[in-house]
Scaffold this active site. Structure first.
Site, PDB file in Angstrom:
ATOM      1  N   ASP A  27      58.604  68.069  48.118  1.00 60.39           N
ATOM      2  CA  ASP A  27      58.188  67.139  47.068  1.00 60.39           C
ATOM      3  C   ASP A  27      58.339  65.691  47.542  1.00 60.39           C
ATOM      4  OD1 ASP A  27      57.551  66.064  44.597  1.00 60.39           O
ATOM      5  OD2 ASP A  27      58.954  67.295  43.480  1.00 60.39           O
ATOM      6  N   ASP A  28      57.270  64.926  47.429  1.00 57.16           N
ATOM      7  CA  ASP A  28      57.305  63.479  47.730  1.00 57.16           C
ATOM      8  C   ASP A  28      57.757  63.182  49.156  1.00 57.16           C
ATOM      9  OD1 ASP A  28      56.493  63.042  45.146  1.00 57.16           O
ATOM     10  OD2 ASP A  28      58.074  61.627  44.654  1.00 57.16           O
ATOM     11  N   CYS A  63      52.108  65.167  42.337  1.00 50.91           N
ATOM     12  CA  CYS A  63      52.810  66.447  42.258  1.00 50.91           C
ATOM     13  C   CYS A  63      52.157  67.449  41.325  1.00 50.91           C
ATOM     14  CB  CYS A  63      54.267  66.210  41.857  1.00 50.91           C
ATOM     15  SG  CYS A  63      54.510  65.027  40.538  1.00 50.91           S
ATOM     16  N   ARG A  89      50.170  71.039  42.239  1.00 51.75           N
ATOM     17  CA  ARG A  89      50.660  72.361  41.844  1.00 51.75           C
ATOM     18  C   ARG A  89      49.587  73.161  41.130  1.00 51.75           C
ATOM     19  NH1 ARG A  89      56.089  71.444  43.040  1.00 51.75           N
ATOM     20  NH2 ARG A  89      56.053  69.240  43.627  1.00 51.75           N
ATOM     21  N   LYS A 104      60.230  74.061  41.217  1.00 52.10           N
ATOM     22  CA  LYS A 104      59.585  73.154  40.258  1.00 52.10           C
ATOM     23  C   LYS A 104      58.233  73.708  39.814  1.00 52.10           C
ATOM     24  CE  LYS A 104      57.719  68.414  40.386  1.00 52.10           C
ATOM     25  NZ  LYS A 104      57.838  67.114  41.066  1.00 52.10           N
ATOM     26  N   HIS A 146      62.028  64.291  46.341  1.00 53.58           N
ATOM     27  CA  HIS A 146      61.679  63.462  45.187  1.00 53.58           C
ATOM     28  C   HIS A 146      62.926  62.726  44.687  1.00 53.58           C
ATOM     29  CE1 HIS A 146      60.262  62.465  41.137  1.00 53.58           C
ATOM     30  NE2 HIS A 146      59.065  62.957  41.410  1.00 53.58           N
ATOM     31  N   ASN A 187      52.442  65.725  48.134  1.00 51.10           N
ATOM     32  CA  ASN A 187      51.762  64.422  48.245  1.00 51.10           C
ATOM     33  C   ASN A 187      52.473  63.623  49.326  1.00 51.10           C
ATOM     34  OD1 ASN A 187      53.209  64.227  45.099  1.00 51.10           O
ATOM     35  ND2 ASN A 187      54.072  62.989  46.745  1.00 51.10           N
ATOM     36  N   LYS A 197      51.846  58.281  47.830  1.00 52.21           N
ATOM     37  CA  LYS A 197      51.609  59.088  46.633  1.00 52.21           C
ATOM     38  C   LYS A 197      50.852  58.252  45.599  1.00 52.21           C
ATOM     39  CE  LYS A 197      54.426  61.026  42.847  1.00 52.21           C
ATOM     40  NZ  LYS A 197      55.811  61.316  42.412  1.00 52.21           N
TER      41      LYS A 197
END
Length: 573
Positions: A37-38, A75, A79, A132, A229, A331, A411
């Site tokens: 994530d991120d 994000c 998904r 997540k 993240h 991302n 992002k």
């Protein structure tokens, strides 16, 4: 039922024939999709980073790395796209988790899509999801029917994770086991020996699902980490590994990464650095700024350690050789502050008032960040040292620029820094290449098609007696063996940022009113030389393709558009 099984068997035979050129094939493979994530394109070691990721590096060394794989720049749309094999607006999640009153922007997976779990489970796969979710606005349901887009209602047999998009990693919000909201304290299953951390919990529960899996069936597992993240939450022992690593600032790290990336082959020899963002000499509190990146690196390191435990679980099961593991990112690196402030005095726990503790069975916050820890410490934002549970900040724009080396933007944006993702593919029994590189462009929409081909599943025409969108992607199985894909174009839109790629040409713009920019990615993937003025006909052709996609894929009409012509889709952009 027998008729369905017969046709599924035919599909399986066809897919195995396609894979046979790639490597020795036995029973249908297990499939694990892991996503961080991120994170930026260059963060992990095998894509140029200095962060220690030996497990991911080892998977890449024994498999493949894609050098031109793409996500959606954000994000939740990512998904939605990964799960459904559609562009995110087609699945109803063109933006975030709010209903904007338009079909492309409902903030929930719609009824015109199916998830990978919903497709593979009828084909005999067990389906697991960990981490997540972030594809529904119903994160704290008032009634059972609000869970219509929770994992178990969308094709998964078992689930552990968070339903929302961001939370403390020391005490996550919307924590759920299967269909039941829980807390870190009252979870009847997971009792870690050391203080709870969500990154470790994701890895450990994924490993547990593998350990408990019935080996008579293949399985599909989707592992969605929240590392890295914001907030920057990590264990002290992992942060200590990186002490002093980033004291020289942004530019030396970017230059070292680019040199390593060229040596690894994950960028072309002609790759150039986009401009460095942030002036290290002007940073007032350099130890604090360096600590933000140290903590970020520790979060990535911790995730890699956990992936190692998942790999060990596969080895214990004797399943590693016939499991396709795909690792990617949702991302690019995130330039959001996450509540941090670069200036002013350092805020510490000292002199902060102690608050009442939170009971074990209470989920004590419903937004992205808690006001206090479960023990009663106020959660600090601003100019605070990252890492502990009573802090909540991001790592900042300068370090996000480092993460996205050598690309532009972050992002949210659909320049290469926002949408470029590593993709590692490891499958010893099905991929013969070792330490291979694949330059064929790919996109999240391709993962559904890949899973359908390898599983022998039948992608349905309907869900609950309602017609659904056909798959948008192409199976990556031919690319595993070195072939190319028959693809006309790849498209993007997020928050008005828009792009289309055809071959090596990419047309991209910032915002709904931003001018189109044109780049030849073979010569200039860092997007430094805008060729729009010298190729107006190509700009017009690609812009028309993007417009047709936007109208077809429910990108437009746009929600809350000030220009009514733009909102209606009548104005050509």
């Amino acid at each position: 039922m027998k008729r369905r099984s017969f046709f599924q068997s035919l599909g399986f035979c066809a897919s195995m024939a396609a894979v046979s050129a790639v490597g020795e094939v036995g029973q249908r493979p297990n499939i694990i999709i892991m996503m961080s994530d991120d994170m930026g394109y260059s963060d992990i070691g095998c894509y140029g980073g200095e962060i220690q990721t030996p497990v991911l590096d080892g998977l890449a060394r024994k498999g493949l790395r894609f050098t031109q794989f793409y996500n959606t720049a954000r994000c939740c749309p990512t998904r939605a796209s990964l799960l459904t094999g559609l562009y995110p607006h087609q699945a109803g999640i063109g933006h975030m988790m709010a209903d904007k009153g338009l079909d492309g922007y409902r903030g929930d997976l719609n009824r015109k899509c199916v998830t990978i779990g919903e497709v593979l489970r009828p084909a005999g796969y067990s389906t697991y999801m960990v981490g997540k979710w972030h594809v529904t606005k119903h994160t704290h349901p008032e009634k059972e029917s609000d869970k219509f887009n929770w994992p178990l209602q969308r094709g998964f047999d078992r689930y552990y994770g968070i339903i929302n998009g961001a939370s403390s990693l020391w005490d996550p919000n919307s924590l759920t086991r299967d269909n039941q909201p829980i807390t870190i304290k009252n979870d009847p299953v997971y009792k870690p020996k050391e203080p709870y951390h969500f990154t470790d919990a994701i890895s450990d529960n994924a490993a547990m699902f593998i350990d408990e899996h019935d080996p008579a069936k293949p399985f599909f597992m989707y592992v969605a980490y929240t590392a890295a993240h914001w907030p920057m939450h990590a264990r002290e022992r992992d942060m200590a590994k990186y002490k002093g690593q980033y004291d020289a600032g942004y530019e030396p790290i970017r230059k070292a990464r680019l040199a390593k990336m060229k040596k690894l082959g994950v960028v072309e020899p002609n790759a150039s650095l986009s401009p460095t963002v942030g002036n290290w000499d002007a940073v007032e509190d350099k130890p604090w700024e360096a600590a933000c990146m140290e903590t970020y690196a520790a979060m990535v390191d911790q995730m890699d350690q956990g992936i190692g435990r998942i790999v060990k679980a596969l080895e214990r099961k004797g399943a590693l050789d016939n499991t396709l593991i795909l690792f990617l990112q949702d991302n690019g690196g995130c330039a959001e502050s996450g509540g941090r402030k670069e200036k002013g005095p350092l805020v510490t726990r000292a002199d902060q008032p102690t608050l009442d503790p939170i009971p074990d069975d209470v989920a004590h916050y419903t937004g992205s960040w808690p006001k206090q820890t479960r023990e009663g410490w106020p959660v600090l934002r601003g100019h605070v040292m990252p890492g502990p549970a009573d802090t909540y900040i991001g790592y900042g724009r300068g370090w996000a620029n480092v993460s996205n080396t050598p690309h532009r933007e972050y992002k949210h944006w659909v320049h290469e820094g926002g949408i470029s993702s590593p993709l590692i593919a490891h499958w010893p029994q099905g991929i013969s290449a070792r330490n291979g590189l694949r330059k064929e462009p790919g996109h999240l929409i391709d993962l559904m098609a890949t899973c359908v081909e390898l599983s022998g599943a039948a992608y349905p025409a309907e869900r609950n007696n309602e017609k659904i969108h056909p798959m948008e992607g192409r199976s990556l199985v031919p690319v595993f063996g070195g072939a190319s894909l028959d693809r006309k174009a790849i498209y993007w839109e997020h928050e008005g940022n828009r792009a289309v790629r055809v071959g090596d040409w990419k047309l991209v713009a910032k915002g709904r009113t931003g001018k189109w920019e044109l780049y030849n990615l073979a010569a200039d993937r860092s997007e430094l030389d805008d060729l729009a003025a010298s190729h107006p006909e190509r700009v017009g052709e690609l812009a028309a393709m993007w417009q047709a996609y936007a109208e077809r894929a429910q990108v437009i009409p746009w929600p809350n558009a000030k220009n009514k012509n733009v909102s209606s889709g009548k104005k050509k952009l």
